[in-house]
Design a protein around this motif. Structure first.
Motif, short mmCIF file in Angstrom:
data_model
loop_
_atom_site.label_atom_id
_atom_site.label_comp_id
_atom_site.label_asym_id
_atom_site.label_seq_id
_atom_site.Cartn_x
_atom_site.Cartn_y
_atom_site.Cartn_z
N ALA A 1 -19.73 76.77 -47.02
CA ALA A 1 -18.67 75.78 -46.85
C ALA A 1 -18.08 75.80 -45.44
O ALA A 1 -17.14 75.06 -45.16
N GLY A 2 -18.60 76.67 -44.58
CA GLY A 2 -18.14 76.67 -43.19
C GLY A 2 -17.00 77.62 -42.88
O GLY A 2 -16.43 77.57 -41.79
N ILE A 3 -16.67 78.50 -43.82
CA ILE A 3 -15.63 79.51 -43.57
C ILE A 3 -16.14 80.47 -42.49
O ILE A 3 -17.30 80.87 -42.50
N ARG A 4 -15.27 80.84 -41.53
CA ARG A 4 -15.71 81.67 -40.41
C ARG A 4 -15.28 83.13 -40.53
O ARG A 4 -15.82 84.00 -39.85
N ILE B 1 -19.42 85.06 -51.60
CA ILE B 1 -19.53 85.17 -50.13
C ILE B 1 -20.45 84.07 -49.60
O ILE B 1 -20.12 83.37 -48.64
N LEU B 2 -21.60 83.90 -50.26
CA LEU B 2 -22.55 82.87 -49.82
C LEU B 2 -21.93 81.48 -49.90
O LEU B 2 -22.12 80.64 -49.03
N LEU C 1 -24.92 86.60 -43.37
CA LEU C 1 -23.71 86.48 -42.55
C LEU C 1 -24.06 86.57 -41.06
O LEU C 1 -23.55 85.81 -40.24
N LEU C 2 -24.93 87.54 -40.72
CA LEU C 2 -25.30 87.73 -39.32
C LEU C 2 -26.05 86.49 -38.80
O LEU C 2 -25.80 86.04 -37.68
N LEU C 3 -26.93 85.94 -39.64
CA LEU C 3 -27.67 84.73 -39.25
C LEU C 3 -26.73 83.58 -38.93
O LEU C 3 -26.98 82.79 -38.05
N HIS C 4 -25.63 83.49 -39.70
CA HIS C 4 -24.71 82.36 -39.55
C HIS C 4 -23.52 82.69 -38.66
O HIS C 4 -22.63 81.86 -38.50
#
Lengths: 288, 378
Positions: free
Chosen positions: A88-91, A82-83, A112-115
């Motif tokens: 790699a920029g997966i949304r 997941i990380l 995930l929430l941060l990004h």
């Protein structure tokens, strides 16, 4: 219209050469999903179900422009996968894997929430937008395109409902299985908001179960912010307290998370509650 | 998975928490020897994986080794909420000035770990939370940052602790959080955390719940599993990779998927029956797995009928039907089965089952009704 995935989704499969990954990649490709890449470290350069395989997610994204990922890797490697996808920029990420340690998920969901990355799962059947894209393991043949949105913590119970709706000629906009773990990337309220905002969804089916308080929170959200009709069901009315019912998150503890409390919360929010699964499609049929 | 108090406290000790220096006994003689070694008054505590030991008479004071042996003799073999006491912990008795409550648990809704503390120690924290919500201090921890010094302050001031104790309290809280993360715990709890009359702090009790999904990387903890924490059928199912929970009813349930299994049990109840178990055989439903699951269900003599509910998705229904027939053929049982298969190739599946004289039903409700009737001998 739909939510989260559609014809434009460019999907990458992490763990594509594993048994589950390879099998379901073939199913997703056959359904018409745009599967553009796969990743298995050490197997870059191969092909699986006609899909090019890369060693890292970053390589796969650079080469193919993948914007969504589905994860089939074993539980002990899932947090790392997941990380890697986030990095790699997966949304949009869908994590099918069951049995990911809770402490891993706490760290990962925080990241995930941060990004601002959307993740569905873990321990979930994925997402299907009938006629457009299948990202996960929901059988494509039991669905048909339409205007009912389905969100659920369960797998096969969701299939039951999809199948029953399809048999009655009632199609679905998107079906989302958010998974049966205690710590989830996406909660009921997230999906309810997405369906509320989706012009292609007229009615929402929400299938909950014992454990946690997300159904209660979702009921309050429906009352406050959802104008579309909602049909609900809660599994686990006969489950004893303190025992985990299969799903890691399906446990009544400290008097919290009972089916009774959730049904009451649904009813208080004006959600039409089915007494048994067969009734869900019956109620929907009366409402559409 | 749950572990015993004495195991929890030994683990806490490794993270620098002050814990009593007691030891565990399985006989009155061992209890006497431990008490003699400790000297002075001791507490004899039943080691069972359930709460409410004190109320059940499982925790007793003893003033000398002979009394410790006598109390141990009373407590060993005692039944506490269905658990037989096989071990007692002998701890030195201490002079308590005040009891506190301290735990770290996962808050599912917030997706954070949260410290829960209360100046009302020794009591049921859920009761305190309802009756005196202001007496409960809650502080959420960011998993990427870990526990911060200001958060230790928040808890210490929240509890109204004497500032002279703040440093030692922060050390305990830090040790507890370290243990919580390192052990892959879903709960670490000290109830009570006591202030002794000499002014020092001590973790008098300890509770640790572990994440089953993380046991693969916690081999030492996995080895602590107490077989009495699950029934024989539950153990057999776990080893076979099936998800199973024993219940009290008369109708066995065999279902693929946890949500569908729960829903099937609920429908049985709605039809006037009581489920004998929860059983999720997972995806695929191959013949050998179905047979194993059926053997576990039928080993329960109270089972009067069995409801099989399978959703054929990617696994085709007709293949599942063949698997069920093969399994039933190997079992040689008189218990009636009702089978419902829906989904892919369900019609073919029903034909296969019908030709073998197995009752089938088109809907879950109808299948449940038939299973309830069959259990009643109709």
């Amino acid at each position: 219209m739909s939510i989260y995935v559609d014809k434009q989704t460019r999907l990458l499969v992490q763990g594509i050469t594993g048994r589950e990954g390879a099998f379901h990649t073939a199913q997703m490709v056959a359904y018409g999903t745009q599967v553009v890449a796969g990743v298995t470290p050490g197997k870059g350069g191969q092909r699986e179900a006609g899909v090019p395989v890369f060693d890292t997610v970053a390589q796969a994204v650079t080469a193919t422009g993948a914007d969504a990922s589905i994860i089939y890797v074993p539980a002990r490697f899932t947090a790392d996968a997941i990380l890697e996808a986030v990095d790699a920029g997966i949304r949009t990420i869908v994590t099918i894997t069951e049995g990911v340690p809770v402490h891993d998920m706490l760290r990962v969901t925080d990241y995930l929430l941060l990004h601002g990355v959307r993740m569905i799962g873990p321990n979930c059947p994925g997402i299907i937008t009938p006629g457009e894209a299948k990202v996960g393991i929901i059988p494509g043949n039991i669905c048909m395109p339409g205007r009912v949105g389905v969100v659920s913590r369960s797998g096969t119970l969701t299939y039951e409902v999809l199948h029953a709706l399809t048999e009655r000629g009632i199609g679905q906009s998107t079906a989302v299985g958010i998974g049966g773990d205690p710590v989830q990337g996406t909660k009921f309220v997230d999906v309810l908001q997405a369906f509320q905002d989706d012009p292609g969804t007229d009615l929402i089916v929400m299938i909950g179960e014992i454990g946690g308080t997300d159904e209660e929170t979702a009921a309050q959200f429906v009352k406050d912010s959802v104008t579309k009709p909602v049909v609900g069901f809660i599994a686990g009315q006969t489950a004893p307290p303190g025992k985990r019912m299969g799903h890691a998150g399906a446990i009544i503890s400290g008097g919290m998370g009972t089916a009774e409390g959730k049904v009451q919360a649904f009813q208080a929010a004006g959600i039409a509650v089915a007494r048994h699964p067969d009734e869900i499609a019956e109620i929907v049929a009366r409402m559409v | 998975m749950n572990i015993h108090e004495y195991q929890a406290k030994r683990l806490f000790g490794r993270y620098g928490l002050p814990v009593p220096v007691g030891d565990v006994a399985t006989s009155p003689e061992e209890a006497r020897a431990i008490a003699a070694r400790l000297g002075g008054r001791v507490v004899v505590k039943a080691q069972v994986l359930t709460g409410g030991r004190g109320k059940a008479g499982g925790v007793k004071l003893a003033k000398d080794p002979q009394e410790a042996a006598d109390r141990a003799a009373e407590i060993l073999g005692m039944d506490i909420k269905g658990f037989t006491v096989r071990q007692v912990l002998i701890d030195p008795a201490v002079a308590i000035a005040k009891e506190l409550y301290l735990s770290i648990i996962q808050d599912r809704a917030a997706r954070r770990s949260v410290i829960i503390a209360s100046a009302e120690g020794g009591m049921d924290i859920e009761e305190v939370a309802v009756t005196q919500p202001d007496a409960v201090v809650k502080v959420a921890i960011d998993p990427l940052l870990g526990l911060q010094p200001f958060q230790c302050n928040q808890v210490a001031f929240g509890l109204g602790l004497d500032p002279a104790l703040h440093r030692s309290f922060a050390a305990i809280l830090n040790g507890l959080y370290q243990a919580y993360v390192a052990l892959d715990a879903t709960l670490v709890e000290i109830n009570p955390l006591v202030i002794l009359q000499d002014g020092s702090l001590m973790a008098l009790d300890g509770k640790v719940n572990l994440d089953d999904s993380a046991l693969y990387r916690q081999p030492e903890l996995a080895a602590m599993r107490d077989p009495s924490d699950e029934t024989a059928a539950e153990r057999e199912a776990r080893e076979a990779g099936l998800s199973y929970v024993d219940l009290d009813g008369s109708i066995g349930c065999l279902v693929n998927g946890a949500g569908l299994a729960m829903a099937s049990m609920d429908v049985l109840k709605l039809c006037g029956g009581e489920p004998a178990n929860f059983l999720d055989i997972g995806g695929g439903a191959q013949a050998d797995k179905v047979e194993k699951a059926m053997r576990i269900i039928l080993a329960d003599g109270r089972v009067k009928s069995v409801l099989i509910n399978i959703f054929g998705g990617i696994t085709r229904g007709d293949e599942v039907a063949k698997g069920i027939l093969a399994a039933i053929g190997n079992l040689q049982t008189d218990v009636p089965f009702v089978v419902r298969i829906v989904g892919t190739n369900a019609a073919e599946a029903r034909e296969i089952l019908k030709s073998a004289n197995l009752p089938t039903a088109p809907t879950l409700y109808e299948a449940a009704r038939l299973a309830v009737a069959a259990a009643a001998g109709q």
